[in-house]
Design a protein around this motif. Structure first.
Motif, PDB file in Angstrom:
ATOM      1  N   ALA A 102       0.829  -1.205   0.000  1.00 13.21           N
ATOM      2  CA  ALA A 102       0.000   0.000   0.000  1.00 13.21           C
ATOM      3  C   ALA A 102       0.860   1.249   0.000  1.00 13.21           C
ATOM      4  N   GLU A 103       1.915   1.230   0.775  1.00 18.47           N
ATOM      5  CA  GLU A 103       2.835   2.377   0.810  1.00 18.47           C
ATOM      6  C   GLU A 103       3.510   2.582  -0.540  1.00 18.47           C
ATOM      7  N   VAL A 134       1.121   4.405  -2.975  1.00 17.18           N
ATOM      8  CA  VAL A 134       1.027   5.841  -2.695  1.00 17.18           C
ATOM      9  C   VAL A 134       2.305   6.554  -3.134  1.00 17.18           C
ATOM     10  N   GLU A 149      -5.366   8.283  -1.470  1.00 18.56           N
ATOM     11  CA  GLU A 149      -5.179   8.238  -0.026  1.00 18.56           C
ATOM     12  C   GLU A 149      -5.010   6.802   0.466  1.00 18.56           C
ATOM     13  N   ARG A 150      -4.313   6.668   1.592  1.00 20.39           N
ATOM     14  CA  ARG A 150      -4.089   5.351   2.192  1.00 20.39           C
ATOM     15  C   ARG A 150      -4.469   5.372   3.659  1.00 20.39           C
ATOM     16  N   THR A 210      -3.715  -0.758   5.097  1.00 22.52           N
ATOM     17  CA  THR A 210      -3.552  -1.511   3.848  1.00 22.52           C
ATOM     18  C   THR A 210      -4.561  -1.079   2.788  1.00 22.52           C
ATOM     19  N   VAL A 218      -6.023   1.375   0.070  1.00 27.57           N
ATOM     20  CA  VAL A 218      -5.684   2.487  -0.819  1.00 27.57           C
ATOM     21  C   VAL A 218      -6.917   2.822  -1.638  1.00 27.57           C
ATOM     22  N   ARG A 219      -7.342   4.071  -1.591  1.00 29.09           N
ATOM     23  CA  ARG A 219      -8.536   4.458  -2.351  1.00 29.09           C
ATOM     24  C   ARG A 219      -8.252   4.338  -3.849  1.00 29.09           C
TER      25      ARG A 219
END
Length: 480
Positions: free
Chosen positions: A336-337, A340, A358-359, A362, A364-365
Motif C-alpha cells: 500500500a505504501e 502511494v 489516499e491510504r 492496507t 488504498v482508495r
C-alpha cells in the motif's frame, strides 16, 4: 475472524503426512492486521524429502489410468463446490479480496478442476504417416503423451485457489507429481485444497506442500535435479532468480503485465468506463491482467473521463467481508505504501490526480491519474494496485505504439463499434490476448493464457498447460 485449522503449524505435506517444522510464520488478515493462523517454514532438508517422495508419487501417477485421474479431479471439484463458502471466507481472510470476488474465484476453481478432469481423458496423440517420405513405406505408428515428471508449482497470493488449481489440475491430468509452494501471504486455501485432493483418492506421494518463505528454500527447490519442470506465476525479479537457479529444465513463467486499453471515438462510453473500472480496481488492482493504462480518443476524452471518475467514486471501499464492498485492502502495508509513493512521484512530475490516492493502513482508495509522464513508474511498470492512468490520443497508430511500450504484456483491450478497427488493433497489439469491447481482466479458464513480453514462457489454460506438462513419445513399427 476466519481460522483454518492446520494442526498448529503442521502445514508441510510430505509423503502423505502433515508435518511441523522448527519455525513457523503467521498468516495475517490484511484488513484487521491480526494473525489468523500459523504455518510451518520449510527448509532445504524438506525439499530433499519432498522431491524423493514426489519421484515415487510420479510413478504412482503414471500408472493411474486416465479415467482414474479424471475421477479424482471430478471428486475434488465436487468437494470444493460443497465447501465453497468456507473456501471463499478463507480467501478473503488471507488476501483481503472482497467476499463477492472470493466466491467467484471458488466457482472458477471448481470449473478449472472439472476442465482438468476432462483433459485427462483427452490428452491423446495421433497416428503418423511414416510412408509420407521414401523409406517409410513399411513403417506405421503413432505418438502418445507422457508426464514430464516432478513439477514444482510456485503460486501467487492474488488468486490463491484458482491459480493453484491451474497448476495442480493439468499436472495431475497429465500424470505428474507436484511439489506446491503456495504464496507466503496466502497458503491456507492450498492446504484446504490438498486435503480434499488426498481425500478424493490422489496417491499420497503425488502432492507435496511446502509452506514458508521462498528465500529459505526456493533455490534448493528450483535447482534440484529431481524437478523436471517449474511452473511459476509471480514477479519478474523472483522469476529471474528461479531461472538462474533452475539450470536445464522445463520452465513455465507468467511474470506480470501492464494492461493497456484503447477507447475509440465510436465506443460506448458508459460501457467502456464500467469495464475499465471493474478491470482496474477489482481485487484492489492486484491482478496481472488488470486495466492499468487507458488511451482515449480526443473527441470523447472529456466525456469518458467524467464517466470514469464518477464510477470510481461510487465504488464502496472497506471491509472485504461485507458483500457490498467493491474494493478491499491490499495484501500488506508495504505494498500500500508503494502504491502511494508511485502516485506521489507521478504527481510530482506533472500528473493530475483525478480521484483517490489516499491510504489508511492496507487500504488504498481507487486512484485515477491523467497527464502521466510515459516513463513514470505507474505507467511503465506493473502497478499491481488500485491505480489507472488516462492518456489522450488522436490517431490509432499513436495509441497502439504507446500501448506496446511496456515490457510485459498479457492482455490488452480495444473498445470500438467498428469490426475493421477491432481487427486491425488486435493484430498490431503485442499481447497474448486482445479483448474487444471488454476489460483486459476477462479470462476464461479454458483459453490459452500467458505473457507476450520479455521473459514470459509457456501457456496456462487447462488444455494448454496439460500439454506443457507432457512430453511426446513416438512408437514406430517396422512391418517388413
Amino acid at each position: 475472524m476466519m481460522h483454518v485449522a492446520v494442526g498448529g503449524g503442521r502445514s508441510l505435506l510430505i509423503g502423505g503426512r502433515w508435518e511441523a517444522a522448527d519455525e513457523t510464520m503467521a498468516v495475517v488478515d490484511p484488513w484487521t492486521g491480526r494473525p489468523i493462523d500459523a504455518v510451518a517454514c520449510a527448509d532445504a532438508g524438506h525439499v530433499e524429502r519432498a522431491v524423493a517422495s514426489a519421484l515415487r508419487g510420479g510413478e504412482a501417477m503414471r500408472a493411474l489410468p486416465t479415467g482414474e485421474r479424471a475421477h479424482i479431479l471430478h471428486t475434488a471439484a465436487t468437494a470444493v463446490e460443497g465447501d465453497a463458502e468456507r473456501f471463499a471466507a478463507a480467501i478473503t481472510a488471507e488476501t483481503g479480496k472482497p467476499i463477492r470476488s472470493a466466491r467467484r474465484e471458488v466457482a472458477r476453481a471448481v470449473n478449472t478442476l472439472r476442465l482438468s478432469a476432462e483433459e485427462a481423458v483427452r490428452l491423446a496423440g495421433e497416428t503418423i504417416a511414416f510412408d509420407s517420405f521414401p523409406g517409410g513405406e513399411a513403417r506405421s505408428g503413432h505418438y502418445i503423451y507422457e508426464p514430464v515428471g516432478v513439477i514444482a508449482a510456485i503460486t501467487p497470493f492474488n488468486d490463491p485457489l484458482n491459480l493453484v488449481c491451474h497448476k495442480l489440475g493439468p499436472a495431475f491430468a497429465a500424470g505428474n507429481a507436484v511439489i506446491l509452494k503456495p504464496a507466503e501471504q496466502a497458503p491456507l486455501v492450498s492446504i484446504m485444497l490438498a486435503r480434499l485432493l488426498l481425500a478424493a483418492g490422489l496417491p499420497e506421494e503425488a502432492l507435496s506442500v511446502l509452506t514458508g518463505r521462498g528465500a529459505d528454500f526456493g533455490d534448493a527447490l528450483s535447482s534440484h535435479a529431481g524437478v523436471a519442470m517449474i511452473s511459476f506465476t509471480g514477479g519478474a525479479r523472483v522469476g529471474e532468480a528461479i531461472c538462474r537457479a533452475a539450470g536445464i529444465k522445463r520452465l513455465a513463467m507468467e511474470l506480470g503485465g501492464n494492461g493497456p486499453v484503447i477507447v475509440m471515438e465510436d465506443a460506448d462510453v458508459e460501457r467502456a468506463a464500467a469495464a475499465c473500472v471493474s478491470g482496474a480496481f477489482g481485487a484492489a488492482g492486484q491482478n496481472c491482467i488488470g486495466v492499468q493504462r487507458i488511451y482515449v480518443h480526443d473527441t470523447i476524452y472529456d466525456a469518458f473521463r467524467d464517466a470514469l471518475v464518477a464510477a470510481v467514486r461510487a465504488l464502496r471501499v472497506g471491509d472485504p467481508t461485507d458483500p457490498a464492498t467493491d474494493v478491499g485492502p491490499m495484501v500488506g502495508v508495504a505494498e500500500a505504501e508503494r502504491i502511494v509513493a508511485w502516485t506521489v512521484e507521478a504527481v510530482s512530475r506533472g500528473a493530475t490526480l483525478l480521484t483517490g490516492g489516499e491510504r489508511a493502513g492496507t487500504l488504498v482508495r481507487p486512484t485515477l491519474l491523467e497527464n502521466v509522464p510515459a516513463d513514470a513508474r505507474v505507467a511503465c511498470h506493473e502497478v499491481f494496485g488500485p491505480v489507472a492512468s488516462l492518456f489522450r490520443f488522436t490517431e490509432l497508430d499513436e495509441a497502439i505504439d504507446a500501448a506496446n511500450r511496456a515490457d510485459y504484456a498479457i492482455h490488452a483491450a480495444v473498445f470500438t463499434a467498428s469490426l475493421r478497427t477491432a481487427r486491425r488493433t488486435a493484430g498490431r497489439l503485442r499481447a497474448a490476448g486482445v479483448m474487444v469491447n471488454d476489460s483486459t481482466d476477462y479470462r476464461l479458464d479454458a483459453m490459452p493464457f500467458g505473457g507476450a513480453g520479455r521473459g514470459n514462457m509457456g501457456r496456462e489454460g487447462v488444455r494448454f498447460a496439460a500439454r506443457e506438462m507432457s512430453q511426446t513419445k513416438v512408437i514406430c513399427f517396422h512391418d517388413a
